[in-house]
Design a protein around this motif. Structure first.
Motif, mmCIF file in Angstrom:
data_model
loop_
_atom_site.group_PDB
_atom_site.id
_atom_site.type_symbol
_atom_site.label_atom_id
_atom_site.label_comp_id
_atom_site.label_asym_id
_atom_site.label_seq_id
_atom_site.Cartn_x
_atom_site.Cartn_y
_atom_site.Cartn_z
ATOM 1 N N ILE A 47 0.798 -1.441 0.124
ATOM 2 C CA ILE A 47 0.041 -0.216 -0.140
ATOM 3 C C ILE A 47 0.888 1.252 -0.054
ATOM 4 N N CYS A 48 1.833 1.095 0.678
ATOM 5 C CA CYS A 48 3.092 2.355 0.663
ATOM 6 C C CYS A 48 3.365 2.738 -0.520
ATOM 7 N N VAL A 49 3.770 1.699 -1.199
ATOM 8 C CA VAL A 49 4.254 1.969 -2.651
ATOM 9 C C VAL A 49 3.249 2.483 -3.452
ATOM 10 N N ALA A 50 1.875 2.157 -3.247
ATOM 11 C CA ALA A 50 0.708 2.538 -3.985
ATOM 12 C C ALA A 50 0.443 3.960 -3.734
ATOM 13 N N ALA A 51 0.371 4.248 -2.339
ATOM 14 C CA ALA A 51 0.415 5.396 -1.830
ATOM 15 C C ALA A 51 1.436 6.512 -2.510
ATOM 16 N N ALA A 52 2.462 5.896 -2.475
ATOM 17 C CA ALA A 52 3.529 6.930 -2.868
ATOM 18 C C ALA A 52 3.287 7.492 -4.204
ATOM 19 N N SER A 97 -5.513 17.141 -4.508
ATOM 20 C CA SER A 97 -5.312 16.914 -2.910
ATOM 21 C C SER A 97 -6.955 16.685 -2.571
ATOM 22 N N TYR A 98 -7.750 17.632 -2.922
ATOM 23 C CA TYR A 98 -9.052 17.481 -2.387
ATOM 24 C C TYR A 98 -9.671 16.248 -2.782
ATOM 25 N N LEU A 99 -9.431 15.952 -4.124
ATOM 26 C CA LEU A 99 -10.276 14.656 -4.546
ATOM 27 C C LEU A 99 -9.818 13.435 -3.724
ATOM 28 N N VAL A 100 -8.283 13.519 -3.394
ATOM 29 C CA VAL A 100 -7.598 12.132 -2.760
ATOM 30 C C VAL A 100 -8.303 12.292 -1.338
ATOM 31 N N VAL A 124 -7.724 12.866 -12.410
ATOM 32 C CA VAL A 124 -8.129 11.198 -12.708
ATOM 33 C C VAL A 124 -7.203 10.553 -12.213
ATOM 34 N N ILE A 125 -5.958 10.724 -12.830
ATOM 35 C CA ILE A 125 -4.904 9.865 -12.328
ATOM 36 C C ILE A 125 -4.670 9.767 -10.692
ATOM 37 N N ALA A 126 -4.803 10.912 -10.052
ATOM 38 C CA ALA A 126 -4.737 11.034 -8.588
ATOM 39 C C ALA A 126 -5.739 10.147 -7.936
ATOM 40 N N VAL A 127 -7.103 10.277 -8.338
ATOM 41 C CA VAL A 127 -8.027 9.486 -7.968
ATOM 42 C C VAL A 127 -7.993 8.036 -8.143
ATOM 43 N N SER A 128 -7.761 7.626 -9.354
ATOM 44 C CA SER A 128 -7.510 6.205 -9.767
ATOM 45 C C SER A 128 -6.426 5.539 -8.889
ATOM 46 N N ALA A 129 -5.302 6.462 -8.740
ATOM 47 C CA ALA A 129 -4.188 5.667 -8.102
ATOM 48 C C ALA A 129 -4.453 5.586 -6.817
ATOM 49 N N LYS A 130 -5.466 6.304 -6.167
ATOM 50 C CA LYS A 130 -5.889 6.260 -4.778
ATOM 51 C C LYS A 130 -6.755 5.024 -4.603
ATOM 52 N N ASP A 131 -7.556 4.895 -5.842
ATOM 53 C CA ASP A 131 -8.488 3.690 -5.698
ATOM 54 C C ASP A 131 -7.751 2.342 -5.913
ATOM 55 N N LEU A 132 -6.744 2.386 -6.517
ATOM 56 C CA LEU A 132 -5.983 1.384 -6.800
ATOM 57 C C LEU A 132 -5.354 0.971 -5.431
ATOM 58 N N ALA A 133 -4.777 1.990 -4.462
ATOM 59 C CA ALA A 133 -4.335 1.760 -3.246
ATOM 60 C C ALA A 133 -5.230 1.275 -2.348
ATOM 61 N N LEU A 160 -5.583 2.199 8.029
ATOM 62 C CA LEU A 160 -4.727 3.206 8.704
ATOM 63 C C LEU A 160 -4.069 4.085 7.529
ATOM 64 N N VAL A 161 -3.375 3.265 6.492
ATOM 65 C CA VAL A 161 -2.745 4.003 5.521
ATOM 66 C C VAL A 161 -3.626 4.901 4.843
ATOM 67 N N MET A 162 -4.738 4.192 4.387
ATOM 68 C CA MET A 162 -5.620 5.485 3.343
ATOM 69 C C MET A 162 -6.244 6.600 4.211
ATOM 70 N N ARG A 163 -6.385 6.429 5.452
ATOM 71 C CA ARG A 163 -6.884 7.304 6.223
ATOM 72 C C ARG A 163 -5.808 8.384 6.199
ATOM 73 N N GLY A 164 -4.410 7.922 6.352
ATOM 74 C CA GLY A 164 -3.399 8.677 6.439
ATOM 75 C C GLY A 164 -3.147 9.394 5.201
ATOM 76 N N VAL A 165 -3.315 8.886 4.097
ATOM 77 C CA VAL A 165 -3.111 9.408 2.651
ATOM 78 C C VAL A 165 -4.267 10.439 2.718
ATOM 79 N N GLU A 166 -5.442 10.243 3.373
ATOM 80 C CA GLU A 166 -6.300 11.476 3.091
ATOM 81 C C GLU A 166 -6.119 12.514 3.982
ATOM 82 N N PHE A 167 -5.521 12.194 5.020
ATOM 83 C CA PHE A 167 -5.204 13.270 5.977
ATOM 84 C C PHE A 167 -3.984 14.202 5.390
ATOM 85 N N GLY A 168 -3.127 13.305 5.010
ATOM 86 C CA GLY A 168 -1.756 13.885 3.996
ATOM 87 C C GLY A 168 -2.212 14.886 3.108
ATOM 88 N N ALA A 169 -3.155 14.336 2.384
ATOM 89 C CA ALA A 169 -3.584 15.245 0.971
ATOM 90 C C ALA A 169 -4.405 16.346 1.623
#
Lengths: 214, 368
Positions: free
Chosen positions: B13-18, B108-111, B314-323, B335-344
């Motif tokens: 997930i980390c790789v995907a989130a990156a 960032s807002y979308l993510v 769209v790329i940002a959203v799809s990458a997040k979906d993938l993650a 946790l990582v997903m919430r973290g990504v959202e928080f980070g965004a």
């Protein structure tokens, strides 16, 4: 869980880096064609730089917007004087986009003198002289002209871009354009763009004047 | 065992989130850079003064220069207007790759908000349309109606610019506030999980770990209670999903009422600041007596900008979906997903503050 937090911090760091790097992809909105003269005193020390900057026609039109003149489309030096004043005052904030080093030491400039605008062939040219705070007599002098944030794209005139005025005969001037491929010229490529350092991002588009006086 | 695979998954997930984060702001970086962080490129003869970024820049300058001559030409030759529109469209696409067009804020807002790609496209087009409108209104009022000088117009632009940055910062602060809750809940969930698992093995087989009694924001207290064996609130099994499941809000909760209102917030914060390029083109067209052509060019430019911004969104959203798909339903994943959202969300805030303080390079307003 600590690992998770560390990972998240790493992620954030990566994100900030990515953001910084891409924020660096500024692009110019104003194009200036410059001619610069380096002014020397009789004793062989350099006293200042005299610039003539010609703006592109789009920016020229923008700058002239709302300016009242006696004859439409004709702008006299007097009618342009307040605009010239505004120009040099605003340029101060950016250090006049002129960066000088004498034997590796940074030199400062005083307020510009002898400034005026000239309107010819649908473009404005800003003339101004930047006196050095203290005249210097270095062996190696380097003067760079560029906008660090690359809002302005400085290109020098094709013919006679740089001249020495009153310099000792032995002094040799060299001029390097940002992308003429000369040895040592910084390459414009992804590496520079992605270095994440956008404070001096425009430096790779710098025009370098160097003078060697033995 | 499940923990171990959980960590392996978290790593993926980390790789995907990156990837999400990289895609966030600039697709160019991801697609075109072989080494995103400035390391040496693996051999390969690159023509000097080039690379794709250099090419993008030179294309942009080319289109921009052509625009002024085309507007001049359009005065006598009507067909040049079509050329002007074509150039403006291309310029918009290339131009938006640079900063100051809301890519970062919108992505960032979308993510942060679990938005759909479709909504990302709508947001991108709406904000670009608004940017065009604002540019036309500024030049229309200042230059055309009032015949104000460039200095005055520039002052107006500066005020709008600062307002826009402040709005972005405020918008980011709000996102951080709402996303911070989800992240903290997810953190607490992951925090309490191992303790519960351990305890469960020993003597809590029948207790059901009913932390549900406590408010989520008191997870530490709950844990404390737990350690002391205060299980008097045993309601059996009700909150079994505490073990190994996300405490973050469900997507449906996030996209609930107010979602579109927040969307408008994003459109407004990004769209209120016009593009300097559009202003210059409009003033130039006005001076040539071709204001209408300038307006048309501005909107077509906005269309081009929207396409670039939407692509990145769209790329940002799809990458997040993938993650999210990779993360599945695991604790670490949530946790990582919430973290990504928080980070965004944090990025939007940082971005706004950075723009306000001048740390982040933006398009400079043409004031000199």
């Amino acid at each position: 869980m600590n690992i998770a937090i560390r990972r998240l911090l790493g992620l954030l760091l990566a994100a900030v880096l990515a953001l910084g790097a891409s924020a660096a992809q500024a692009h110019p909105h104003v194009w200036i064609t410059a001619i610069s003269e380096l002014i020397y005193a009789p004793d062989g020390s350099i006293t200042g730089v005299r610039h003539a900057w010609t703006f592109d026609d789009m920016f020229t039109t923008y700058a002239l917007q709302g300016l009242e003149t006696k004859t439409k489309g004709v702008y006299s030096r007097e009618e342009l004087s307040s605009l010239a004043q505004t120009n040099v005052e605003s340029l101060k904030e950016y250090g006049f986009f002129t960066f000088a080093k004498a034997d590796g030491k940074k030199e400062k400039f005083q307020e510009p003198v002898d400034y005026f605008l000239e309107y010819k062939d649908t473009t404005l040219t800003l003339h101004f002289t930047l006196p050095l705070k203290t005249p210097v007599k270095p062996k190696d002098l380097a003067v760079e002209v560029f906008d660090p944030s690359f809002f302005i794209d400085f290109g020098f005139a094709k013919k006679d871009p740089v001249r020495l005025v009153g310099a000792p005969a032995a002094c040799q001037v060299k001029f390097q354009r940002p992308n003429d491929g000369a040895a040592g010229a910084q390459k414009i490529g992804e590496q520079n763009f992605l270095s994440g350092d956008n404070s001096n991002y425009g430096a790779m588009f710098a025009n370098k004047i160097s003078v060697e006086c033995p | 065992m499940s923990l171990k695979s959980g960590f392996a998954r978290a790593l993926t997930i980390c790789v995907a989130a990156a990837v999400v984060m990289l895609a966030l702001d600039s697709v160019v970086n991801v697609l075109m850079a072989q080494t995103p962080f400035g390391g040496p490129r693996p051999s390969g003869a690159e023509p000097q003064a080039g690379g794709i970024v250099g090419w993008l820049l030179s294309k942009q300058s080319e289109f921009y220069h052509q625009m002024s001559s085309t507007i001049r030409a359009a005065k006598s030759d009507g067909s040049a207007v079509w050329t002007l529109l074509a150039i403006s469209f291309a310029y918009g696409i290339f131009h938006a790759v640079g900063p100051g067009h809301g890519k970062a804020v919108i992505s960032s807002y979308l993510v942060a908000n679990q938005e759909t790609a479709r909504r990302g496209i709508v947001l991108s087009f709406a904000s670009a349309l608004m940017q065009s409108l604002v540019a036309v209104v500024i030049v229309g009022i200042c230059a055309w109606l009032l015949n104000a000088t460039a200095k005055t117009m520039c002052g107006a632009e500066r005020v709008i610019e600062i307002a826009s940055y402040a709005l972005i910062a405020a918008f980011g602060a709000r996102l951080v506030w709402s996303k911070g809750g989800g992240f903290i809940r997810a953190l607490q969930a992951s925090h309490s999980m191992p303790a519960m698992a351990l305890a469960g093995h020993h003597d809590h087989a029948g207790h059901g770990h009913d932390h549900h009694h406590h408010d989520h924001s008191h997870a530490h207290a709950a844990l404390h209670d737990h350690a002391h064996g205060h299980d008097e609130h045993d309601h059996g099994h009700v909150h079994d999903e505490h073990c190994g499941h996300s405490h973050g809000p469900a997507p449906s909760e996030l996209a609930g009422p107010g979602g579109w209102r927040r969307g408008f917030g994003a459109i407004f914060a990004v769209g209120v600041r016009p593009c300097s390029g559009a202003i210059l083109v409009l003033v130039f067209a006005l001076a040539q007596g071709m204001f209408w052509a300038g307006i048309a060019a501005t909107f077509v430019m906005g269309l081009g900008t929207a396409i670039t911004v939407a692509t990145i969104a769209v790329i940002a959203v799809s990458a997040k979906d993938l993650a999210r798909r990779l993360s599945g339903a695991s604790e670490g994943g949530a946790l990582v997903m919430r973290g990504v959202e928080f980070g965004a969300a944090g990025l939007v805030l940082l971005f706004g503050v950075g723009l306000l303080l001048g740390y982040v390079a933006a398009e400079r307003v043409t004031c000199f």
